[in-house]
Design a protein around this motif. Structure first.
Motif, PDB file in Angstrom:
ATOM      1  N   ASN A 158      55.060  51.664  74.895  1.00  0.00           N
ATOM      2  CA  ASN A 158      53.682  51.278  75.206  1.00  0.00           C
ATOM      3  C   ASN A 158      52.706  51.880  74.200  1.00  0.00           C
ATOM      4  O   ASN A 158      51.787  51.206  73.733  1.00  0.00           O
ATOM      5  N   ILE A 159      52.896  53.152  73.879  1.00  0.00           N
ATOM      6  CA  ILE A 159      52.008  53.814  72.925  1.00  0.00           C
ATOM      7  C   ILE A 159      52.103  53.139  71.559  1.00  0.00           C
ATOM      8  O   ILE A 159      51.093  52.914  70.895  1.00  0.00           O
ATOM      9  N   ALA A 160      53.315  52.770  71.162  1.00  0.00           N
ATOM     10  CA  ALA A 160      53.500  52.090  69.878  1.00  0.00           C
ATOM     11  C   ALA A 160      52.757  50.750  69.854  1.00  0.00           C
ATOM     12  O   ALA A 160      52.102  50.410  68.858  1.00  0.00           O
ATOM     13  N   LYS A 161      52.852  49.995  70.937  1.00  0.00           N
ATOM     14  CA  LYS A 161      52.145  48.708  71.007  1.00  0.00           C
ATOM     15  C   LYS A 161      50.643  48.910  70.907  1.00  0.00           C
ATOM     16  O   LYS A 161      49.961  48.232  70.127  1.00  0.00           O
ATOM     17  N   MET A 162      50.114  49.833  71.716  1.00  0.00           N
ATOM     18  CA  MET A 162      48.662  50.058  71.704  1.00  0.00           C
ATOM     19  C   MET A 162      48.197  50.581  70.351  1.00  0.00           C
ATOM     20  O   MET A 162      47.150  50.170  69.852  1.00  0.00           O
TER      21      MET A 162
ATOM     22  N   ILE B 150      48.114  46.048  69.862  1.00  0.00           N
ATOM     23  CA  ILE B 150      48.679  44.994  70.717  1.00  0.00           C
ATOM     24  C   ILE B 150      48.420  45.367  72.180  1.00  0.00           C
ATOM     25  O   ILE B 150      48.886  46.400  72.651  1.00  0.00           O
ATOM     26  N   PRO B 151      47.676  44.524  72.913  1.00  0.00           N
ATOM     27  CA  PRO B 151      47.435  44.837  74.330  1.00  0.00           C
ATOM     28  C   PRO B 151      48.736  44.850  75.124  1.00  0.00           C
ATOM     29  O   PRO B 151      49.663  44.074  74.843  1.00  0.00           O
TER      30      PRO B 151
ATOM     31  N   THR C 191      51.189  44.137  78.273  1.00  0.00           N
ATOM     32  CA  THR C 191      51.358  43.069  79.254  1.00  0.00           C
ATOM     33  C   THR C 191      51.581  43.702  80.629  1.00  0.00           C
ATOM     34  O   THR C 191      51.834  44.902  80.745  1.00  0.00           O
ATOM     35  N   ASP C 192      51.544  42.869  81.664  1.00  0.00           N
ATOM     36  CA  ASP C 192      51.840  43.379  83.004  1.00  0.00           C
ATOM     37  C   ASP C 192      53.265  43.931  83.070  1.00  0.00           C
ATOM     38  O   ASP C 192      53.515  44.915  83.765  1.00  0.00           O
ATOM     39  N   ASP C 193      54.187  43.311  82.327  1.00  0.00           N
ATOM     40  CA  ASP C 193      55.565  43.819  82.285  1.00  0.00           C
ATOM     41  C   ASP C 193      55.614  45.218  81.662  1.00  0.00           C
ATOM     42  O   ASP C 193      56.389  46.070  82.102  1.00  0.00           O
ATOM     43  N   ASP C 194      54.792  45.437  80.626  1.00  0.00           N
ATOM     44  CA  ASP C 194      54.728  46.763  80.000  1.00  0.00           C
ATOM     45  C   ASP C 194      54.179  47.788  80.987  1.00  0.00           C
ATOM     46  O   ASP C 194      54.609  48.946  81.010  1.00  0.00           O
ATOM     47  N   ARG C 195      53.198  47.370  81.776  1.00  0.00           N
ATOM     48  CA  ARG C 195      52.505  48.301  82.671  1.00  0.00           C
ATOM     49  C   ARG C 195      53.281  48.607  83.949  1.00  0.00           C
ATOM     50  O   ARG C 195      53.041  49.630  84.577  1.00  0.00           O
ATOM     51  N   GLY C 196      54.185  47.729  84.373  1.00  0.00           N
ATOM     52  CA  GLY C 196      54.879  47.887  85.647  1.00  0.00           C
ATOM     53  C   GLY C 196      55.533  49.243  85.845  1.00  0.00           C
ATOM     54  O   GLY C 196      55.209  49.960  86.810  1.00  0.00           O
ATOM     55  N   PRO C 197      56.458  49.642  84.976  1.00  0.00           N
ATOM     56  CA  PRO C 197      57.125  50.944  85.150  1.00  0.00           C
ATOM     57  C   PRO C 197      56.141  52.119  85.050  1.00  0.00           C
ATOM     58  O   PRO C 197      56.278  53.124  85.754  1.00  0.00           O
TER      59      PRO C 197
ATOM     60  N   ALA D 127      39.431  48.240  68.720  1.00  0.00           N
ATOM     61  CA  ALA D 127      39.599  46.788  68.824  1.00  0.00           C
ATOM     62  C   ALA D 127      40.140  46.357  70.184  1.00  0.00           C
ATOM     63  O   ALA D 127      39.908  45.234  70.625  1.00  0.00           O
ATOM     64  N   LEU D 128      40.867  47.256  70.863  1.00  0.00           N
ATOM     65  CA  LEU D 128      41.432  46.887  72.164  1.00  0.00           C
ATOM     66  C   LEU D 128      40.440  47.039  73.316  1.00  0.00           C
ATOM     67  O   LEU D 128      40.714  46.591  74.428  1.00  0.00           O
TER      68      LEU D 128
END
Length: 177
Positions: free
Chosen positions: A46-50, A54-55, A57-63, A129-130
């Motif tokens: 998640n940290i790498a995406k942000m 890259i925002p 997703t709900d799948d990223d946020r679930g766990p 930007a996010l």
């Protein structure tokens, strides 16, 4: 007559740059309960995406949300404060399912003020930007949710004081430091 209040369980929520960590940590100290920064619960992916702009997703946020919900559940009887964006009602529902008494303090502010704050934070993984995508995702607290909205354009001590009053509206001891 002495009123006994169970220790408060609070999620300080809002977009990145709204002051969740600063206000949450100060509120936890004032309430004498543990503090958890939800950013610390993000997996590396998640940290790498942000960090790449890259925002999530709900799948990223679930766990990630499940981990925060677990922390809240573990602190339901002892109290605690967690900072967590909790931008969508569905995310807040996950948190409240683990700790039904949780109170949401939504730190809300003008998008330009928030963007300037984020731009001034060197080394944080959330690029400015996010911020726009976070405002687009944000679903305000609904009347059925247990919480309140505070304007971020105030000193931290004022925000903490207002939060304490919201948590204990009729307890004169709660308003004294």
């Amino acid at each position: 007559m002495q009123h006994h209040h169970p220790p408060p369980l609070v999620v300080v929520m809002g977009v990145s740059g709204s002051g969740k960590t600063t206000v949450g940590a100060a509120l936890a100290q004032r309430l004498r309960v543990p503090f958890a920064d939800a950013d610390d619960f993000h997996p590396e992916a998640n940290i790498a995406k942000m960090s790449a702009g890259i925002p999530l997703t709900d799948d990223d946020r679930g766990p990630w949300l499940a981990t925060i919900a677990s922390w809240l559940g573990e602190h339901a009887t002892s109290g605690g404060v967690a900072s967590c964006s909790a931008l969508k009602r569905a995310y807040r529902d996950v948190l409240a399912a683990a700790a039904p008494q949780v109170f949401f303090v939504h730190l809300h502010g003008d998008p330009d003020v928030i963007a300037a704050r984020v731009a001034g934070r060197p080394g944080h993984f959330m690029p400015a930007a996010l911020v726009e995508s976070q405002f687009a995702t944000l679903e305000p607290l609904e009347p059925a949710e247990h919480g309140a909205v505070l304007d971020v354009d105030q000193p931290v001590d004022d925000l903490v004081g207002q939060s304490v009053i919201l948590l204990h509206p009729r307890d004169p001891e709660a308003t004294s430091s």
